[in-house]
Each structure stands twice: as C-alpha cells, then as structure tokens.
Scaffold this motif. Structure first.
Motif, short mmCIF file in Angstrom:
data_model
loop_
_atom_site.label_atom_id
_atom_site.label_comp_id
_atom_site.label_asym_id
_atom_site.label_seq_id
_atom_site.Cartn_x
_atom_site.Cartn_y
_atom_site.Cartn_z
N ALA A 192 -9.74 0.43 5.82
CA ALA A 192 -9.95 1.16 7.06
C ALA A 192 -8.67 1.18 7.89
N SER A 193 -8.55 2.18 8.73
CA SER A 193 -7.33 2.34 9.54
C SER A 193 -7.17 1.24 10.57
N ASP A 194 -8.28 0.64 11.01
CA ASP A 194 -8.27 -0.37 12.06
C ASP A 194 -7.68 0.22 13.35
N TYR A 195 -6.38 0.04 13.57
CA TYR A 195 -5.76 0.53 14.80
C TYR A 195 -4.65 1.56 14.54
N HIS A 196 -4.46 1.98 13.25
CA HIS A 196 -3.31 2.82 12.89
C HIS A 196 -3.72 3.85 11.85
N TYR A 197 -3.87 5.11 12.28
CA TYR A 197 -4.41 6.14 11.40
C TYR A 197 -3.54 6.48 10.18
N PRO A 198 -2.21 6.35 10.21
CA PRO A 198 -1.44 6.62 8.98
C PRO A 198 -1.63 5.57 7.88
N SER A 199 -2.17 4.40 8.22
CA SER A 199 -2.17 3.29 7.27
C SER A 199 -3.05 3.46 6.04
N PRO A 200 -4.24 4.08 6.09
CA PRO A 200 -5.00 4.22 4.84
C PRO A 200 -4.23 4.94 3.74
N ARG A 201 -3.63 6.07 4.07
CA ARG A 201 -2.83 6.80 3.08
C ARG A 201 -1.68 5.94 2.58
N ARG A 202 -0.96 5.33 3.50
CA ARG A 202 0.22 4.53 3.12
C ARG A 202 -0.18 3.32 2.29
N ALA A 203 -1.30 2.68 2.65
CA ALA A 203 -1.73 1.50 1.91
C ALA A 203 -2.12 1.85 0.48
N ALA A 204 -2.87 2.94 0.31
CA ALA A 204 -3.28 3.34 -1.04
C ALA A 204 -2.07 3.66 -1.90
N LEU A 205 -1.12 4.39 -1.35
CA LEU A 205 0.09 4.73 -2.10
C LEU A 205 0.91 3.48 -2.42
N MET A 206 0.96 2.53 -1.50
CA MET A 206 1.71 1.29 -1.72
C MET A 206 1.07 0.45 -2.83
N LEU A 207 -0.27 0.38 -2.82
CA LEU A 207 -0.96 -0.39 -3.86
C LEU A 207 -0.71 0.19 -5.24
N ALA A 208 -0.64 1.52 -5.32
CA ALA A 208 -0.37 2.17 -6.61
C ALA A 208 1.09 1.98 -7.02
N LYS A 209 1.99 2.13 -6.07
CA LYS A 209 3.42 2.03 -6.37
C LYS A 209 3.80 0.63 -6.83
N THR A 210 3.19 -0.39 -6.23
CA THR A 210 3.54 -1.77 -6.58
C THR A 210 2.76 -2.28 -7.78
N GLY A 211 1.85 -1.47 -8.31
CA GLY A 211 1.12 -1.84 -9.51
C GLY A 211 -0.07 -2.76 -9.28
N VAL A 212 -0.46 -2.98 -8.02
CA VAL A 212 -1.64 -3.79 -7.75
C VAL A 212 -2.87 -3.11 -8.33
N LEU A 213 -2.93 -1.77 -8.19
CA LEU A 213 -4.00 -0.96 -8.76
C LEU A 213 -3.40 0.31 -9.34
N ASP A 214 -4.13 0.96 -10.25
CA ASP A 214 -3.66 2.27 -10.66
C ASP A 214 -3.98 3.27 -9.55
N PHE A 215 -3.42 4.47 -9.67
CA PHE A 215 -3.52 5.42 -8.56
C PHE A 215 -4.97 5.75 -8.22
N SER A 216 -5.79 5.98 -9.23
CA SER A 216 -7.18 6.36 -8.99
C SER A 216 -7.94 5.27 -8.25
N ASP A 217 -7.76 4.02 -8.68
CA ASP A 217 -8.46 2.91 -8.04
C ASP A 217 -7.94 2.67 -6.63
N ALA A 218 -6.63 2.84 -6.44
CA ALA A 218 -6.06 2.65 -5.11
C ALA A 218 -6.60 3.70 -4.15
N TRP A 219 -6.64 4.96 -4.60
CA TRP A 219 -7.11 6.03 -3.70
C TRP A 219 -8.61 5.91 -3.45
N ALA A 220 -9.34 5.35 -4.41
CA ALA A 220 -10.79 5.16 -4.22
C ALA A 220 -11.08 4.25 -3.04
N LEU A 221 -10.17 3.34 -2.72
CA LEU A 221 -10.39 2.44 -1.59
C LEU A 221 -10.36 3.16 -0.25
#
Length: 383
Positions: free
Chosen positions: A297-326
């Motif tokens: 969730a964005s909590d207090y910062h609306y750009p963060s959901p998009r940035r977090a999902a992309l970061m999780l995919a880029k760093t290999g924590v999750l694949d892109f589909s699973d990261a964006w599903a969050l």
C-alpha cells in the motif's frame, strides 16, 4: 466520460498466465474484451499493466488541508488528490482517514467532513475511491453510534489503531511531543495529557467494547483490519473478533501468525523503497522474501507502490508478475474486488501504461476511462 473502445498493439502486456509479452489488448464498455476494436493504437515502447489497487493511503491530506486552517474546500481537495492518484497509476484507491483523539486532521469531526466530500465527488472522478476509517480503540465514548455513522459515511472498510503511548503513561511520564500535538488538536497541553491519561486508565474496558463493536460491524459486512500487529497473541485476539486483515505488522512473529491463520498481510510500499522502516520495525522486503505479504500500500506516498514493485523485480526478490501482483491482483483480492487486478478478458479495464525506458507513468485507465494521460502516449491516442 464514456469508456473507450480501443485495441492497443505493440506493447509489452502483463498477461495473467504468460507474464510480460507482446500481445494486443482490446477494451470496450469498460472491460477487457477479445473483439478487436475499430480504433487501433500503437503502443510500441510501452508496458501495459493492471492498474494499481492501493489498499491504504493518506497522502490526500496535503490536498484537503494544504495548511493549517485551510480546510474549507474539501471537494476540491479530493479532486486534486484523485489527480495525483491517477498520475501514479492508481486506479482504485482506499483513502484512509483517522477518527482519533489526536485531533486536527485526525479528529472525528474532520473525518466526517472527509467522508462527506468523498461521497459528494464520486460522480465526478474516474478513479475508484474507497473510504477507510482508522479508529482509535481507546475512544470508548465514541463507540456508541459508530456503526450508524460509518453506514452514513459509506464506509465498508475499518482498521483499528492504538496510538496511545501506554508505556509512558503507565510510568507517569509526559509523552514526547505532547505540547505540539496538543496545539495541533487545539487543546491546552495539560488538558490533552489528562485526556490521554483517562483513556489509558480505562484500558481494561477496551477488550469487551471491541468484542461488541466488531460483532456489530461484521453484521454490516464491514472489512476489518488491525494496524501495527506486534505479536502472535495479539493477532490471534483480533482474528477471534473477525478482524482478519493484518495491516503493517511490526514483527516477523506477527506476520507469521497472520499467515498461519490465513489472514491477509498488507505492507507499506515506502518501506520497500526506503530499504526499511522509518521507525525501526521489520523490513517489508524481508517479509516479502519470506512470502509474508499479500499486498503493498502507498501508506503516505502515492508513487511508492509502482516504485516498490519495480524495485522488487529489478533486485530479483520476485519475478515481475509476482512483484506487480502485490500492487494489483493481491490488494484487489483482499478487498474482494475480483473484477480487477488482471488484464484477462472480462476484467474491468483498469490499466496503467508505463514508458519502457523510464518506467514513468504515461497513462492510466479506470473502468476504460482515461484518468491520466501524458506525453507521447497522449499524442498516439489523440492521433
């Protein structure tokens, strides 16, 4: 604005079964369809992804109250907030509003104004706006009539908070930042402290009051969550009341207890972007790597959901589909909104278009209607 009838070609589309791939996507009547539309738009160089579903955000506060005392045009504030949501690819947004003893922008009377404003502008916005009430558990005098009030406000999602500094109050010490907090609430600091002490003194009354309130809310079909879970025992107590959503658990123990009990777990996207909690709680990225997250969730910062999902995919924590599903199908499922979160045929046409090179938001569609449009994407759609 009517829903668009378009076929988008040339883009990398996030499909439900095959991940990102080059394929056509058609929308009509507000839904994803399989019939090709008369108007075809080339989106080569773009990603087309399911729209972001934000489960909890209070970033709208700066729009509704840009400075102290400037709170007289609530409707305009909600419209401005919706523009920011859309510009960040959020197509369904939960607007989290406090009902708290802390006063100011968290005061009960302010909450009533916010919810009324959301109701008033619903027909004028494209983004799907959902009100959430954040209720302070120790406001015992406010329990009476609360169910009726949230019904009037159109609230179907409530999260319980407890921000009283119990340790300080139990020790007879003055809580930090007391004077500033009291002045924001428009109270004398001594009176503010007395109020906090009285609520702390009545703590033994809270569990039974919560039992009764949660039972009444369950009968109304209200989705309920607890905020900042700290222990397995605490999560079990909430679960027994029908409060199934664990929002921003502060420890691995609490998150594991939520998972073992089948309770959805929501974490803060800014925690992922920052690389950790701003107040020393467990890292969201660590919980995600452990499989202890259903939605960001964005909590207090609306750009963060998009940035977090992309970061999780880029760093290999999750694949892109699973990261964006969050930030899409995961939160949609938590809210019970099974009509969105994916781009399968029959789903609501909620989608976000990103530039492939920069990952900036170029456009957003909610229910097949444009909520945000920028740059080269605008030129292609208009052309």
């Amino acid at each position: 604005m009517t829903a668009l009838d378009l076929t988008l070609v040339g883009a990398q589309v996030l499909t439900e079964t095959d991940g990102l791939r080059s394929t056509d996507l058609s929308i009509a009547g507000g839904y994803v369809v399989d019939a090709r539309a008369a108007k075809v738009v080339d989106l080569s160089g773009f990603f087309v992804l399911p729209g972001i579903v934000d489960l909890h955000g209070d970033g709208f506060e700066r729009h509704l109250a840009p400075r102290r005392g400037a709170m007289k045009q609530m409707n305009e504030g909600v419209l401005a907030a919706e523009a920011e949501l859309a510009a960040n690819g959020i197509t369904t947004a939960v607007m989290a509003q406090f009902h708290s003893w802390e006063g100011g922008l968290r005061a009960p009377e302010y909450a009533a104004q916010v919810f009324k404003a959301i109701q008033t502008v619903q027909g004028d916005v494209v983004t799907d706006l959902i009100p959430q009430l954040r209720f302070e558990t120790h406001m015992l005098d406010d329990y009476a009539g609360l169910v009726e009030r949230i019904r009037d406000w159109g609230v179907q999602y409530l999260v319980f908070n407890d921000h009283l500094p119990h340790a300080k109050l139990a020790a007879g010490k003055k809580p930090p930042r007391l004077t500033g907090q009291a002045l924001k609430a428009g109270r004398n600091p001594e009176k503010h402290l007395e109020m906090m002490q009285e609520m702390h003194r009545r703590s033994p009354e809270v569990p039974q009051a919560l039992d009764q309130l949660c039972a009444a809310l369950a009968e109304e079909g209200v989705l309920m969550g607890s905020h900042d879970d700290q222990s397995a025992e605490g999560r079990a107590i909430w679960r027994a009341r029908g409060v199934r959503l664990s929002e921003f658990p502060e420890t691995i123990e609490a998150a594991e207890a939520a998972r073992s009990g089948g309770d959805p777990i929501v974490l803060g996207a800014p925690n992922v972007v920052r690389g950790g909690s701003h107040n020393g709680n467990v890292s969201a990225a660590e919980l995600i790597a452990m499989g202890l997250c259903d939605a960001l969730a964005s909590d207090y910062h609306y750009p963060s959901p998009r940035r977090a999902a992309l970061m999780l995919a880029k760093t290999g924590v999750l694949d892109f589909s699973d990261a964006w599903a969050l930030v899409s199908s995961g939160p949609a499922a938590v809210l019970g909104l099974m009509d969105r979160g994916t781009l399968k045929v029959g789903a609501r046409a909620d989608l976000v278009v990103l530039e492939q090179g920069t990952h900036r938001v170029a456009g957003a569609f909610s229910g097949g209607r444009i909520s945000y449009l920028n740059g080269d994407l605008a030129a292609r759609l208009i052309g």
